[in-house]
Write an enzyme that holds these catalytic residues in place. Structure first.
Site, PDB file in Angstrom:
ATOM      1  N   GLY A   8       0.839  -1.206   0.000  1.00 42.69           N
ATOM      2  CA  GLY A   8       0.000   0.000   0.000  1.00 42.69           C
ATOM      3  C   GLY A   8       0.869   1.249   0.000  1.00 42.69           C
ATOM      4  N   SER A  10       1.355   3.343  -2.411  1.00 41.78           N
ATOM      5  CA  SER A  10       1.021   4.337  -3.438  1.00 41.78           C
ATOM      6  C   SER A  10       0.382   5.599  -2.895  1.00 41.78           C
ATOM      7  CB  SER A  10       0.071   3.698  -4.460  1.00 41.78           C
ATOM      8  OG  SER A  10      -1.068   3.165  -3.808  1.00 41.78           O
ATOM      9  N   ARG A  11      -0.267   5.510  -1.739  1.00 40.24           N
ATOM     10  CA  ARG A  11      -1.008   6.673  -1.218  1.00 40.24           C
ATOM     11  C   ARG A  11      -0.789   6.795   0.291  1.00 40.24           C
ATOM     12  NH1 ARG A  11      -6.270   6.218  -1.052  1.00 40.24           N
ATOM     13  NH2 ARG A  11      -6.495   4.027  -1.608  1.00 40.24           N
ATOM     14  N   VAL A  57      -2.902  -7.665  -1.473  1.00 40.54           N
ATOM     15  CA  VAL A  57      -2.310  -8.359  -0.320  1.00 40.54           C
ATOM     16  C   VAL A  57      -3.274  -9.333   0.351  1.00 40.54           C
ATOM     17  CG1 VAL A  57      -0.613  -6.553   0.205  1.00 40.54           C
ATOM     18  CG2 VAL A  57      -2.878  -6.460   1.286  1.00 40.54           C
ATOM     19  N   ASN A  85       1.933  -2.208   5.358  1.00 44.41           N
ATOM     20  CA  ASN A  85       1.166  -0.972   5.558  1.00 44.41           C
ATOM     21  C   ASN A  85      -0.231  -1.029   4.940  1.00 44.41           C
ATOM     22  OD1 ASN A  85       0.844   2.165   5.757  1.00 44.41           O
ATOM     23  ND2 ASN A  85       0.643   1.694   3.565  1.00 44.41           N
ATOM     24  N   SER A 137      -2.779   0.137  14.491  1.00 45.02           N
ATOM     25  CA  SER A 137      -3.655   1.296  14.747  1.00 45.02           C
ATOM     26  C   SER A 137      -3.994   1.393  16.230  1.00 45.02           C
ATOM     27  CB  SER A 137      -4.961   1.127  13.960  1.00 45.02           C
ATOM     28  OG  SER A 137      -5.894   2.109  14.332  1.00 45.02           O
ATOM     29  N   TYR A 150     -11.967  -4.077  12.292  1.00 41.80           N
ATOM     30  CA  TYR A 150     -10.661  -3.415  12.149  1.00 41.80           C
ATOM     31  C   TYR A 150      -9.833  -3.575  13.430  1.00 41.80           C
ATOM     32  CZ  TYR A 150      -7.575   0.589  10.855  1.00 41.80           C
ATOM     33  OH  TYR A 150      -6.525   1.416  10.560  1.00 41.80           O
ATOM     34  N   LYS A 154      -6.213  -5.448  13.511  1.00 38.21           N
ATOM     35  CA  LYS A 154      -4.993  -4.762  13.952  1.00 38.21           C
ATOM     36  C   LYS A 154      -4.477  -5.366  15.260  1.00 38.21           C
ATOM     37  CE  LYS A 154      -4.689  -1.646  10.634  1.00 38.21           C
ATOM     38  NZ  LYS A 154      -3.641  -1.765   9.605  1.00 38.21           N
ATOM     39  N   ILE A 183      -4.436  10.205  11.440  1.00 36.08           N
ATOM     40  CA  ILE A 183      -3.429  10.772  10.535  1.00 36.08           C
ATOM     41  C   ILE A 183      -4.161  11.276   9.286  1.00 36.08           C
ATOM     42  CG2 ILE A 183      -1.318  10.280   9.223  1.00 36.08           C
ATOM     43  CD1 ILE A 183      -0.982   9.820  12.300  1.00 36.08           C
TER      44      ILE A 183
END
Ligand SMILES: NC(=O)c1ccc[n+]([C@@H]2O[C@H](COP(=O)([O-])OP(=O)(O)OC[C@H]3O[C@@H](n4cnc5c(N)ncnc54)[C@H](OP(=O)(O)O)[C@@H]3O)[C@@H](O)[C@H]2O)c1
Length: 238
Positions: A8, A10-11, A57, A85, A137, A150, A154, A183
């Site tokens: 991940g 790319s962004r 992934v 990531n 996270s 989530y 994590k 973030i």
């Protein structure tokens, strides 16, 4: 030149990590799943000193295949730094959660750790050198309502970080987790920032560059004696 893989990459946070590791002197493999134009832009941002590697992934077969193809095309190189990531969130209260929401979030955030890390271990073990940094996270540290999927994913990666660190420490491979709070990225763009800011002791969201600096440190020789840790980067929010 040493090679790093950022899933991940790319962004968002991943892109900042790519740019920072590139400045640190790594050849960076930028993984992404869908958004090719963002991936190309990130590659341009590191002046072409890296490469793109597209795979999902959460898809074990495709991930193993992509990593094996990279290894056979680069027989004299190995991935010494792995930053797990890539991640998604898809929030809902548990009683309203669809099976697909649960499965996709677990597959992308937790099973991806297994899918990507396992194929890369052999080379790290034989070279007796490696760094694995897992982006987790705050949600996986304390649990957040509306994010049982989530938080579970994590939290699972946090436990896997601690277990794997003990398995491979003797081979000079460190495994750590970085746990960001809020973030500024696409992932948080829809959140009520003004409200959330009030809960954060430092009074603001963090920047992707701040997370990238921590990852850069953990990937470096300066962090050689740190392993099995979860480092929080959250402006004091718990
Ligand atoms: N932003 C925050 O406040 C925050 C807080 C705590 C933790 N985190 C964690 O930090 C990591 C990065 O988050 P972010 O905010 O930077 O997210 P983002 O801006 O949404 O970027 C997500 C990145 O992951 C890639 N990705 C998504 N699914 C993928 C898949 N199945 N296979 C490969 N790549 C995939 C995306 O590539 P494509 O565009 O090609 O899909 C993109 O490069 C995640 O693990 C997230 O859970 C973020």
């Amino acid at each position: 030149m040493k090679t790093a893989l950022v899933t991940g990459g790319s962004r968002g946070i991943g892109r900042a990590i790519v740019e920072t590791l590139s400045k640190d002197g790594y050849h960076v493999i930028i993984n992404y799943a869908n958004n090719e134009s963002a991936a190309k832009e990130t590659l341009r941002a590191v002046s072409g000193k890296g490469e793109l590697l597209c795979f999902d992934v959460s898809n074990r077969e495709k991930t193993v295949e992509a990593l094996a193809n990279w290894a056979s095309a680069n027989p004299n190189e190995y991935i010494e730094v792995l930053v797990n990531n890539a991640g998604i969130r898809n929030d809902n209260l548990l009683w309203w959660m669809e099976n697909e929401q649960w499965d996709k979030v677990i597959d992308t955030n937790l099973n991806s750790f297994y899918n990507v890390t396992k194929p890369l271990l052999k080379d790290m073990l034989s070279h007796k050198s490696g760094r694995i940094v897992n982006i987790v996270s705050l949600s996986g540290v304390k649990g957040l309502p509306g994010q049982t999927n989530y938080s579970a994913a994590k939290g699972g990666v946090i436990a896997a970080t601690k277990a794997l660190a003990q398995e491979i420490g003797r081979k000079n491979i460190t495994v750590n987790a970085v746990a960001p709070g809020f973030i500024h990225t696409d992932m948080t763009s829809g959140l009520p920032e003004a409200e959330l800011r009030k809960m954060i002791p430092l009074g603001r969201f963090g920047n992707a560059d701040e997370v990238a600096s921590l990852v850069s440190f953990l990937a470096s020789g300066k962090a050689a004696y740190i392993t099995g840790q979860v480092i929080n980067i959250n402006g004091g929010l718990y």
